[in-house]
Write an enzyme that holds these catalytic residues in place. Structure first.
Site, PDB file in Angstrom:
ATOM      1  N   GLY A   1       0.833  -1.202   0.000  1.00 52.04           N
ATOM      2  CA  GLY A   1       0.000   0.000   0.000  1.00 52.04           C
ATOM      3  C   GLY A   1       0.868   1.253   0.000  1.00 52.04           C
TER       4      GLY A   1
ATOM      5  N   GLY B   1       3.028   1.657   3.570  1.00 51.84           N
ATOM      6  CA  GLY B   1       3.849   0.448   3.736  1.00 51.84           C
ATOM      7  C   GLY B   1       4.957   0.354   2.693  1.00 51.84           C
TER       8      GLY B   1
ATOM      9  N   ASP C   1      -3.452 -12.899   3.595  1.00 53.04           N
ATOM     10  CA  ASP C   1      -4.364 -12.108   4.432  1.00 53.04           C
ATOM     11  C   ASP C   1      -3.875 -12.148   5.883  1.00 53.04           C
ATOM     12  OD1 ASP C   1      -6.608 -11.156   5.831  1.00 53.04           O
ATOM     13  OD2 ASP C   1      -8.001 -12.053   4.393  1.00 53.04           O
TER      14      ASP C   1
ATOM     15  N   THR D   1     -10.427  -6.893   8.718  1.00 53.77           N
ATOM     16  CA  THR D   1      -8.975  -6.667   8.612  1.00 53.77           C
ATOM     17  C   THR D   1      -8.441  -5.827   9.759  1.00 53.77           C
ATOM     18  OG1 THR D   1      -8.863  -6.913   6.216  1.00 53.77           O
ATOM     19  CG2 THR D   1      -7.209  -5.497   7.228  1.00 53.77           C
TER      20      THR D   1
ATOM     21  N   THR E   1      -4.118   5.639  14.087  1.00 54.68           N
ATOM     22  CA  THR E   1      -4.357   6.888  13.334  1.00 54.68           C
ATOM     23  C   THR E   1      -4.867   7.977  14.273  1.00 54.68           C
ATOM     24  OG1 THR E   1      -5.831   7.905  11.703  1.00 54.68           O
ATOM     25  CG2 THR E   1      -6.631   5.884  12.712  1.00 54.68           C
ATOM     26  N   ASP E   2      -4.657   9.231  13.880  1.00 53.74           N
ATOM     27  CA  ASP E   2      -5.190  10.332  14.703  1.00 53.74           C
ATOM     28  C   ASP E   2      -6.716  10.349  14.683  1.00 53.74           C
ATOM     29  OD1 ASP E   2      -5.664  11.338  12.125  1.00 53.74           O
ATOM     30  OD2 ASP E   2      -4.791  13.313  12.512  1.00 53.74           O
ATOM     31  N   GLU E   3      -7.322   9.642  13.719  1.00 53.18           N
ATOM     32  CA  GLU E   3      -8.794   9.644  13.630  1.00 53.18           C
ATOM     33  C   GLU E   3      -9.452   8.947  14.817  1.00 53.18           C
ATOM     34  OE1 GLU E   3     -10.736   8.878   9.943  1.00 53.18           O
ATOM     35  OE2 GLU E   3      -9.190   9.886   8.790  1.00 53.18           O
TER      36      GLU E   3
ATOM     37  N   TYR F   1     -14.457   3.199   9.915  1.00 52.87           N
ATOM     38  CA  TYR F   1     -12.997   3.068   9.763  1.00 52.87           C
ATOM     39  C   TYR F   1     -12.304   3.404  11.076  1.00 52.87           C
ATOM     40  CZ  TYR F   1      -8.220   4.639   8.958  1.00 52.87           C
ATOM     41  OH  TYR F   1      -6.864   4.840   9.078  1.00 52.87           O
TER      42      TYR F   1
ATOM     43  N   LYS G   1     -10.182   1.046  13.727  1.00 49.32           N
ATOM     44  CA  LYS G   1      -8.779   1.319  14.076  1.00 49.32           C
ATOM     45  C   LYS G   1      -8.631   1.491  15.593  1.00 49.32           C
ATOM     46  CE  LYS G   1      -5.664   1.922  11.728  1.00 49.32           C
ATOM     47  NZ  LYS G   1      -4.648   0.967  11.182  1.00 49.32           N
TER      48      LYS G   1
ATOM     49  N   TYR H   1     -16.160  18.157  -0.418  1.00 46.96           N
ATOM     50  CA  TYR H   1     -17.286  17.792   0.447  1.00 46.96           C
ATOM     51  C   TYR H   1     -17.716  18.991   1.303  1.00 46.96           C
ATOM     52  CZ  TYR H   1     -15.857  12.871  -0.378  1.00 46.96           C
ATOM     53  OH  TYR H   1     -15.510  11.662  -0.924  1.00 46.96           O
TER      54      TYR H   1
HETATM   55  P1  NAD Z   1      -3.499   1.736   1.848  1.00 46.40           P
HETATM   56  O1  NAD Z   1      -4.960   1.516   1.713  1.00 46.40           O
HETATM   57  O2  NAD Z   1      -2.780   2.485   0.783  1.00 46.40           O
HETATM   58  O3  NAD Z   1      -2.766   0.326   2.002  1.00 46.40           O
HETATM   59  C1  NAD Z   1      -3.288  -0.714   2.772  1.00 46.40           C
HETATM   60  C2  NAD Z   1      -2.563  -1.991   2.370  1.00 46.40           C
HETATM   61  O4  NAD Z   1      -3.045  -3.058   3.201  1.00 46.40           O
HETATM   62  C3  NAD Z   1      -2.816  -2.417   0.920  1.00 46.40           C
HETATM   63  O5  NAD Z   1      -1.618  -2.799   0.306  1.00 46.40           O
HETATM   64  C4  NAD Z   1      -3.763  -3.621   1.046  1.00 46.40           C
HETATM   65  O6  NAD Z   1      -3.626  -4.548  -0.004  1.00 46.40           O
HETATM   66  C5  NAD Z   1      -3.301  -4.186   2.390  1.00 46.40           C
HETATM   67  N1  NAD Z   1      -4.332  -5.000   3.031  1.00 46.40           N
HETATM   68  C6  NAD Z   1      -5.653  -4.681   3.221  1.00 46.40           C
HETATM   69  N2  NAD Z   1      -6.285  -5.684   3.845  1.00 46.40           N
HETATM   70  C7  NAD Z   1      -5.348  -6.655   4.075  1.00 46.40           C
HETATM   71  C8  NAD Z   1      -5.392  -7.920   4.711  1.00 46.40           C
HETATM   72  N3  NAD Z   1      -6.526  -8.405   5.227  1.00 46.40           N
HETATM   73  N4  NAD Z   1      -4.252  -8.643   4.784  1.00 46.40           N
HETATM   74  C9  NAD Z   1      -3.099  -8.166   4.255  1.00 46.40           C
HETATM   75  N5  NAD Z   1      -3.000  -6.975   3.636  1.00 46.40           N
HETATM   76  C10 NAD Z   1      -4.120  -6.222   3.560  1.00 46.40           C
HETATM   77  O7  NAD Z   1      -3.321   2.416   3.256  1.00 46.40           O
HETATM   78  P2  NAD Z   1      -2.247   3.505   3.758  1.00 46.40           P
HETATM   79  O8  NAD Z   1      -2.770   4.854   3.508  1.00 46.40           O
HETATM   80  O9  NAD Z   1      -0.906   3.115   3.276  1.00 46.40           O
HETATM   81  O10 NAD Z   1      -2.332   3.260   5.335  1.00 46.40           O
HETATM   82  C11 NAD Z   1      -1.524   2.275   5.950  1.00 46.40           C
HETATM   83  C12 NAD Z   1      -1.823   2.238   7.431  1.00 46.40           C
HETATM   84  O11 NAD Z   1      -1.583   3.515   8.011  1.00 46.40           O
HETATM   85  C13 NAD Z   1      -3.266   1.890   7.770  1.00 46.40           C
HETATM   86  O12 NAD Z   1      -3.256   1.064   8.910  1.00 46.40           O
HETATM   87  C14 NAD Z   1      -3.904   3.240   8.087  1.00 46.40           C
HETATM   88  O13 NAD Z   1      -4.966   3.084   8.988  1.00 46.40           O
HETATM   89  C15 NAD Z   1      -2.733   3.960   8.720  1.00 46.40           C
HETATM   90  N6  NAD Z   1      -2.732   5.434   8.604  1.00 46.40           N
HETATM   91  C16 NAD Z   1      -2.870   6.012   7.371  1.00 46.40           C
HETATM   92  C17 NAD Z   1      -2.792   7.402   7.257  1.00 46.40           C
HETATM   93  C18 NAD Z   1      -2.923   8.100   5.929  1.00 46.40           C
HETATM   94  O14 NAD Z   1      -2.996   9.315   5.878  1.00 46.40           O
HETATM   95  N7  NAD Z   1      -2.956   7.383   4.807  1.00 46.40           N
HETATM   96  C19 NAD Z   1      -2.571   8.175   8.419  1.00 46.40           C
HETATM   97  C20 NAD Z   1      -2.438   7.536   9.656  1.00 46.40           C
HETATM   98  C21 NAD Z   1      -2.506   6.160   9.733  1.00 46.40           C
HETATM   99  O1  DAU Z   2      -6.030  11.350   9.696  1.00 45.21           O
HETATM  100  C1  DAU Z   2      -5.442  10.164   9.251  1.00 45.21           C
HETATM  101  C2  DAU Z   2      -6.349   9.517   8.236  1.00 45.21           C
HETATM  102  O2  DAU Z   2      -6.273  10.312   7.060  1.00 45.21           O
HETATM  103  C3  DAU Z   2      -6.009   8.076   7.944  1.00 45.21           C
HETATM  104  O3  DAU Z   2      -6.200   7.313   9.108  1.00 45.21           O
HETATM  105  C4  DAU Z   2      -6.876   7.534   6.804  1.00 45.21           C
HETATM  106  O4  DAU Z   2      -6.462   6.215   6.455  1.00 45.21           O
HETATM  107  C5  DAU Z   2      -6.734   8.433   5.605  1.00 45.21           C
HETATM  108  O5  DAU Z   2      -7.594   8.004   4.570  1.00 45.21           O
HETATM  109  C6  DAU Z   2      -7.048   9.884   5.975  1.00 45.21           C
HETATM  110  O6  DAU Z   2      -8.463  10.045   6.267  1.00 45.21           O
HETATM  111  P1  DAU Z   2      -9.277  11.340   5.776  1.00 45.21           P
HETATM  112  O7  DAU Z   2     -10.702  10.999   5.746  1.00 45.21           O
HETATM  113  O8  DAU Z   2      -8.855  12.538   6.523  1.00 45.21           O
HETATM  114  O9  DAU Z   2      -8.644  11.449   4.278  1.00 45.21           O
HETATM  115  P2  DAU Z   2      -9.322  11.720   2.871  1.00 45.21           P
HETATM  116  O10 DAU Z   2      -8.186  11.913   1.898  1.00 45.21           O
HETATM  117  O11 DAU Z   2     -10.354  10.721   2.521  1.00 45.21           O
HETATM  118  O12 DAU Z   2     -10.049  13.111   3.087  1.00 45.21           O
HETATM  119  C7  DAU Z   2      -9.333  14.269   3.517  1.00 45.21           C
HETATM  120  C8  DAU Z   2     -10.328  15.408   3.634  1.00 45.21           C
HETATM  121  O13 DAU Z   2     -10.778  15.742   2.312  1.00 45.21           O
HETATM  122  C9  DAU Z   2     -11.575  15.077   4.406  1.00 45.21           C
HETATM  123  O14 DAU Z   2     -12.017  16.214   5.126  1.00 45.21           O
HETATM  124  C10 DAU Z   2     -12.611  14.720   3.341  1.00 45.21           C
HETATM  125  C11 DAU Z   2     -12.207  15.622   2.189  1.00 45.21           C
HETATM  126  N1  DAU Z   2     -12.479  15.098   0.838  1.00 45.21           N
HETATM  127  C12 DAU Z   2     -11.999  13.864   0.514  1.00 45.21           C
HETATM  128  C13 DAU Z   2     -12.237  13.313  -0.722  1.00 45.21           C
HETATM  129  C14 DAU Z   2     -11.741  11.925  -1.079  1.00 45.21           C
HETATM  130  C15 DAU Z   2     -13.179  15.869  -0.090  1.00 45.21           C
HETATM  131  O15 DAU Z   2     -13.570  17.008   0.190  1.00 45.21           O
HETATM  132  N2  DAU Z   2     -13.409  15.337  -1.328  1.00 45.21           N
HETATM  133  C16 DAU Z   2     -12.993  14.078  -1.685  1.00 45.21           C
HETATM  134  O16 DAU Z   2     -13.243  13.632  -2.832  1.00 45.21           O
END
Ligand code: NAD
Ligand code: DAU
Length: 335
Positions: free
Chosen positions: A11, A14, A61, A100, A125-127, A149, A153, A206
């Protein structure tokens, strides 16, 4: 030699983390990437790594306890990134989030406990704190997650903590803010808006666009996790963030300006259900140990936008759903 199990390593974060470890530690690490390759898992994120002798990919998985039991005896450090990660998808179809994000974490924790793993990093996550209008959440604040979600978490976050308290498993929990950078699936705000703008498509904002997120460059997140593996205390929670709080409208304007695209691409659409207004974390705890973010927002967002401009084939295949067929044909017929 440290042997890592990185789950969800195909992902966004990762794959950046695996590359970070390889660059920083070279041959002194051995990395197993366990990933189910959901829609968000993309082995193209790691084509520069996959031939290395100290890297192996296992398609699987984290909920598969037999598979996880086979892998765990050869592991020193587990970093659990694997999750369903997109809030909008959790609103429409929460099932896989519960499976998951909660049950999968449980399977990993159980196997880690039985194998006396040296460090288990649960990427939370901060969420999990929910929304905050004024001030910033500290690690000791109550959790009030508001989407399926973030609730799933939060479940994993507290389950991981319980394994520290009950079994003395050396667990560390991280709560990071919103990441941006290369290889992020184009469903999240920044890559969606950048790629839509590059295609002259509308940017769906949004609600009123005034929701606030605190943006951190993905390599700062990776560095923080690596830092905590070395310096973090077992059983502790650490917030991670870079202090770049911006509204979604500010992010949108930044993208349009950098790409020289018109304001008319902005489209206000129906708000996300239960949309958290603002996230903000107090990062004094990790900073007191010596960690600081290294990337300035203006430069890192500019280089991120350039990356999406230069890697059009990567995101076009994802947006059109052709990624796996392309990857199998060109790289791995066995998958
Ligand atoms: P992502 O969706 O890009 O990647 C998730 C990965 O997990 C994918 O490669 C998917 O194939 C794999 N996966 C899903 N289900 C699985 C399973 N059952 N077994 C094995 N692999 C599986 O997510 P990301 O944005 O890289 O986030 C990674 C982690 O960081 C998550 O735990 C998310 O909650 C956390 N996080 C993300 C953010 C952000 O802003 N993206 C911020 C804080 C924390
Ligand atoms: O805060 C950490 C989190 O950030 C992670 O734990 C999540 O995995 C990651 O997806 C992210 O969550 P958000 O909901 O904050 O991210 P997203 O990119 O979906 O949305 C960011 C902001 O933008 C949110 O206020 C919703 C808004 N948004 C998002 C999308 C996809 C829009 O306005 N339009 C859109 O199409």
């Amino acid at each position: 030699m440290t042997r890592y199990l990185v789950t969800g390593g195909a992902g966004f974060i990762g794959s950046n983390f695996i590359r970070f470890l390889m660059q920083r530690y070279d041959q002194t690490v051995q990395i197993t990437n366990l990933d189910k390759l959901t829609y968000a898992g993309n082995l193209e994120n790691l084509t520069d790594i996959e031939q290395r002798s100290n890297y192996r990919f296992i398609k699987g998985d984290i909920c598969d306890s037999r598979l996880v039991a086979q892998i765990m005896p050869d592991i020193d450090v587990v970093v659990n990134f694997a999750a369903e990660s997109h809030v909008d998808r959790s609103i429409g179809q929460p099932d896989d989030f519960i499976k998951t994000d909660v049950y999968g974490a449980f399977v990993l924790l159980e196997a880690a406990r039985k194998n006396k793993i040296k460090k288990f990093i649960q990427i939370s996550t901060d969420e999990v704190y929910g929304s905050i209008i004024n001030g910033s959440f500290k690690e000791t604040d109550a959790l009030e997650p508001s989407s399926p979600y973030s609730a799933s978490k939060a479940g994993a976050d507290r389950l991981a903590f319980s394994y520290y308290v009950t079994y003395k498993l050396p667990v560390i929990i991280t709560r990071c803010s919103n990441n941006y950078g290369p290889w992020q699936y184009p469903e999240k705000l920044i890559p969606l808006f950048v790629t839509n703008a590059l295609e002259d498509k509308s940017l769906p904002i949004y609600g009123d666009g005034l929701n606030v997120r605190d943006w951190i460059y993905v390599l700062d997140h990776c560095a923080a996790v690596d830092f905590l593996i070395e310096h973090g205390l077992d059983g502790q929670v650490y917030n991670i963030g870079a202090g770049n709080e911006l509204t979604n409208l500010q992010i949108t304007d930044t993208i349009l300006k950098m790409l020289n695209k018109p304001q008319s691409l902005k489209t206000f659409v129906q708000d996300r259900l239960g949309h958290d207004r603002r996230y903000s974390v107090d990062t004094a705890k990790i900073r007191s140990l010596g960690w600081r973010p290294a990337f300035a927002f203006d430069q890192a967002i500019a280089s991120t936008i350039v990356w999406y401009q230069e890697n059009r084939a990567w995101w076009t295949r994802l947006k059109t759903g052709e990624y796996l067929a392309f990857y199998k044909q060109n790289y791995r017929q066995d998958l």
